[in-house]
Design a protein around this motif. Structure first.
Motif, short mmCIF file in Angstrom:
data_model
loop_
_atom_site.label_atom_id
_atom_site.label_comp_id
_atom_site.label_asym_id
_atom_site.label_seq_id
_atom_site.Cartn_x
_atom_site.Cartn_y
_atom_site.Cartn_z
N HIS A 182 0.83 -1.20 0.00
CA HIS A 182 0.00 0.00 0.00
C HIS A 182 0.87 1.25 0.00
N HIS A 183 0.20 2.40 -0.14
CA HIS A 183 0.90 3.69 -0.16
C HIS A 183 0.02 4.66 0.60
N GLU A 184 0.39 4.95 1.85
CA GLU A 184 -0.53 5.67 2.73
C GLU A 184 -0.14 7.11 3.03
N HIS A 185 1.15 7.41 3.06
CA HIS A 185 1.53 8.78 3.42
C HIS A 185 2.95 9.06 2.95
N SER A 186 3.34 10.31 3.08
CA SER A 186 4.64 10.76 2.55
C SER A 186 5.84 10.22 3.31
N PHE A 187 5.63 9.78 4.55
CA PHE A 187 6.75 9.34 5.38
C PHE A 187 6.82 7.82 5.51
N GLN A 188 6.25 7.12 4.56
CA GLN A 188 6.22 5.66 4.59
C GLN A 188 7.58 5.12 4.13
N PHE A 189 8.18 4.25 4.94
CA PHE A 189 9.50 3.72 4.62
C PHE A 189 9.43 2.53 3.68
N ASN A 190 8.39 1.71 3.84
CA ASN A 190 8.23 0.52 3.01
C ASN A 190 6.82 0.47 2.45
N TYR A 191 6.67 -0.09 1.27
CA TYR A 191 5.35 -0.20 0.65
C TYR A 191 4.66 -1.52 1.01
N GLU A 192 5.42 -2.47 1.50
CA GLU A 192 4.88 -3.78 1.88
C GLU A 192 5.04 -3.93 3.39
N GLU A 193 3.90 -3.91 4.12
CA GLU A 193 3.98 -3.82 5.57
C GLU A 193 3.04 -4.79 6.28
N ASP A 194 3.43 -5.14 7.48
CA ASP A 194 2.66 -6.03 8.36
C ASP A 194 1.72 -5.16 9.20
N ILE A 195 0.56 -4.79 8.64
CA ILE A 195 -0.30 -3.80 9.30
C ILE A 195 -1.69 -4.32 9.69
N LEU A 196 -2.10 -5.48 9.18
CA LEU A 196 -3.50 -5.89 9.37
C LEU A 196 -3.92 -6.00 10.83
N GLU A 197 -3.05 -6.51 11.67
CA GLU A 197 -3.41 -6.67 13.09
C GLU A 197 -3.47 -5.33 13.83
N LYS A 198 -2.84 -4.32 13.27
CA LYS A 198 -2.77 -3.02 13.95
C LYS A 198 -3.93 -2.10 13.59
N ARG A 199 -4.68 -2.45 12.54
CA ARG A 199 -5.73 -1.56 12.08
C ARG A 199 -7.09 -2.01 12.60
N GLU A 200 -7.94 -1.04 12.87
CA GLU A 200 -9.30 -1.31 13.34
C GLU A 200 -10.34 -0.76 12.38
N ASP A 201 -9.91 -0.46 11.14
CA ASP A 201 -10.82 0.18 10.18
C ASP A 201 -11.01 -0.63 8.91
N LEU A 202 -10.79 -1.95 8.99
CA LEU A 202 -10.97 -2.83 7.84
C LEU A 202 -12.45 -2.92 7.48
N VAL A 203 -12.80 -2.62 6.23
CA VAL A 203 -14.20 -2.63 5.82
C VAL A 203 -14.49 -3.54 4.63
N GLY A 204 -13.46 -4.07 3.97
CA GLY A 204 -13.72 -4.92 2.82
C GLY A 204 -12.52 -5.71 2.36
N HIS A 205 -12.78 -6.87 1.79
CA HIS A 205 -11.75 -7.76 1.26
C HIS A 205 -12.32 -8.40 0.00
N TYR A 206 -11.64 -8.23 -1.13
CA TYR A 206 -12.23 -8.62 -2.42
C TYR A 206 -11.23 -9.37 -3.30
N ARG A 207 -11.81 -10.05 -4.29
CA ARG A 207 -10.98 -10.72 -5.31
C ARG A 207 -11.66 -10.51 -6.65
N MET A 208 -10.86 -10.12 -7.65
CA MET A 208 -11.43 -9.79 -8.95
C MET A 208 -11.91 -11.02 -9.71
N SER A 209 -11.20 -12.14 -9.58
CA SER A 209 -11.62 -13.33 -10.37
C SER A 209 -11.10 -14.61 -9.73
#
Length: 209
Positions: A182-209
């Motif tokens: 992901h790409h969230e802000h200007s001060f992000q050091f890495n684009y690939e991060e272990d963040i799922l357990e830290k977030r409380e605002d997950l609203v959707g999970h999808y797959r195109m095909s």
């Protein structure tokens, strides 16, 4: 002497906490095989390039972040950023575009059919495709939001937060929970991060095909 040692220990802890919180410290990455998870392969190859859509999306996202885009929200007359800047939705848009899904066109078509749901007064396809949850609700397979149901999270899936979006990585943490590209802000050091357990605002999970 004891005070100095205490300050040093406190300083080290604060430094570690800061670097860990901002994902500066590297986290060990695991694969599907480490958890006996079968890697999902789509049966569709929309752009007919010889690669299934799920793998194609993930590969394209990795190619996009390899350009190290800088974070800035701005308007582009052609819709897609044509410079070194971008925002979170551009990670998804470029991943899907190079797999044969032109979100700018697809979202525009969906908005014209469901404008009220998008809560958009004036349609502008150059910018509307940066707000994607309604589109994925209509046009993608909705999946679990239980992050501990690890076998049902696969690299190339799309993850939506309240005001953010990203692509699920094929790398996982020690619990099997996937990293997010992901790409969230200007001060992000890495684009690939272990963040799922830290977030409380997950609203959707999808797959195109």
């Amino acid at each position: 002497m004891k005070k100095k040692v205490g300050f040093v220990i406190a300083g080290i802890f604060l430094c570690w906490y800061f670097m860990n919180s901002f994902h500066i410290l590297p986290h060990k990455k695991y694969t599907d095989e480490d958890f006996n998870i079968v890697t999902y392969k789509s049966t569709i190859d929309k752009d007919k390039d010889g690669m299934d859509d799920q793998s194609d999306i993930l590969q394209n996202v990795r190619s996009y972040i390899a350009t190290k885009p800088k974070y800035k929200s701005k308007y582009y007359s052609g819709g897609y950023p044509d410079d070194e800047y971008g925002v979170c939705s551009d990670v998804v848009a470029f991943g899907l575009k190079d797999a044969g899904y032109d979100l700018m066109e697809l979202v525009d078509e969906d908005i014209k059919k469901n404008q009220k749901e998008y809560q958009i007064d004036i349609i502008d396809k150059n910018i509307d495709f940066r707000n994607l949850k309604v589109f994925f609700d209509h046009n993608a397979k909705s999946l679990t939001t239980d992050i501990y149901d690890i076998k049902n999270w696969q690299g190339g899936d799309i993850v939506v937060f309240k005001n953010h979006i990203g692509i699920v990585s094929n790398k996982r943490n020690k619990k099997g929970i996937p990293f997010i590209i992901h790409h969230e802000h200007s001060f992000q050091f890495n684009y690939e991060e272990d963040i799922l357990e830290k977030r409380e605002d997950l609203v959707g999970h999808y797959r195109m095909s």
